[in-house]
Write an enzyme that holds these catalytic residues in place. Sequence first.
Site, short mmCIF file in Angstrom:
data_model
loop_
_atom_site.label_atom_id
_atom_site.label_comp_id
_atom_site.label_asym_id
_atom_site.label_seq_id
_atom_site.Cartn_x
_atom_site.Cartn_y
_atom_site.Cartn_z
CB CYS A 1 -4.14 1.61 27.71
SG CYS A 1 -4.15 3.80 26.97
CB ALA A 2 -8.05 -2.56 27.43
N GLY B 1 -6.87 -6.13 30.64
CA GLY B 1 -8.08 -6.27 31.04
C GLY B 1 -8.88 -6.01 32.66
CG ASP C 1 -2.96 -2.71 25.57
OD1 ASP C 1 -2.84 -1.81 26.74
OD2 ASP C 1 -1.98 -3.35 25.10
CG ASP D 1 -4.40 2.26 33.74
OD1 ASP D 1 -3.86 3.03 34.45
OD2 ASP D 1 -4.59 1.46 34.87
CB CYS E 1 -0.50 3.14 38.37
SG CYS E 1 0.99 2.19 36.98
#
Length: 422
Positions: free
Chosen positions: A232-233, A236, A256, A303, A356
């Site tokens: 899930c870039a 980047g 992505d 991520d 996050c």
Amino acid sequence: MNPAQFKHAAALSAEVLTFRQPADAAVSAYFRSHKKLGRQDRGEIAETVFAAIRHYQKIAAAIRRPHAQPEKAVLAALVLGRGFNVSQLENLAGAEEKAFLAALKARKTEFSDGLNTAAELPQWLTDTLRGSGFADEDILTFGRSAARPAPLDLRVNTLKARRDKVLAALQEEGLKAEAAPYSPWCIRLHDKAALHGHPLFLDGTLEVQDEGSQLLALLLGAKRGEIVVDFCAGAGGKTLAIGAMTANKGRIYAFDVAEKRLANLKPRMTRAGLTNIHPERIGSEHDPRISRLKGKADRILVDAPCSGLGTLRRNPDLKYRQSPNTIAKLVSQQHSILAAAAELTAPGGRLVYATCSILPEENERQAERFLAEHPDFEPLDCAELLAAQKIPLDTGRYLQLNTAAHHTDGFFAAAFQRKEAV
């Protein structure tokens, strides 16, 4: 703040405090439609509007429907969020407003409106955190730390420079810069520096990246010559950090679903001097094009899309745009993406799952569910992985960063290794 800036801040707050769209998008759109505003004007206006978001709970406790009374909301933001004294607002407030602000300032440390107001968190979020086992004291600490603006973290591109030399150069320029405590690449700035035109930024030596985000790349531990997938870039940031770790040796796939985000990665790759990154838009985690990597990737970083509640210092409006319903959908999506990424992992390969977020349902519960459903994977201890790289950070098996303790965004990570075929 002068009266013209105040007028713009009120007009923008009337829109932003409805929380109908991301605050940064609303602010950018407003500035695009008011091109005559200078850099200093934009800085004053944006800082005040974001202060109103950060302290929305206290403002809403004192003002009914703050977006409908934006002038009062902005005055409250200046006092609660930006530390203005009432006497400094002589040219912005009349007698009635001054009386309101004096009362607000007097009661701001003794709110009796509940935990959500004291912690600057909406009721749904304090209820969710309590339901997840958070003590009220921890909720208060989290909310208050997340209501403070974040410093600016930078990552030194090790293909181009060493941190100590870059740090010395920035300090020589008079910037309040220091080496961050955990990532060996991170420099923390406490000044409001505009770095996008700085030579070290333009030549790819520096990238803006939170220290916690840098630690995710370090946990992945990619080595030269390996096949790496950033599942899930996005734009980047972590892909670039991984590229520097591999010194342009090997192959990094940046997947992505958003073409626009990947388009932003391409000029950053060029600037960083990286040639081993291959951005590719995919339709979803089930896109048949990724099947060519099944069982072949040495390192995979997921991520995952998440609530973003660990980034409230930078995106304070998120707490008003998320809900239990949106989080339930995200949890389902995270589970699906993690399962798809597992299929690409080579025997002996490492898979790192990260968010996050601070919510257990997005974090450790996802990790535990993954292990229960994938007996061919075993957990790795994040503290041991970091210690092997001489990083003095031990939050247990999982990496769990929180703003109050670590001065980073609130990141979570779990590391897994696929068992070797018998």
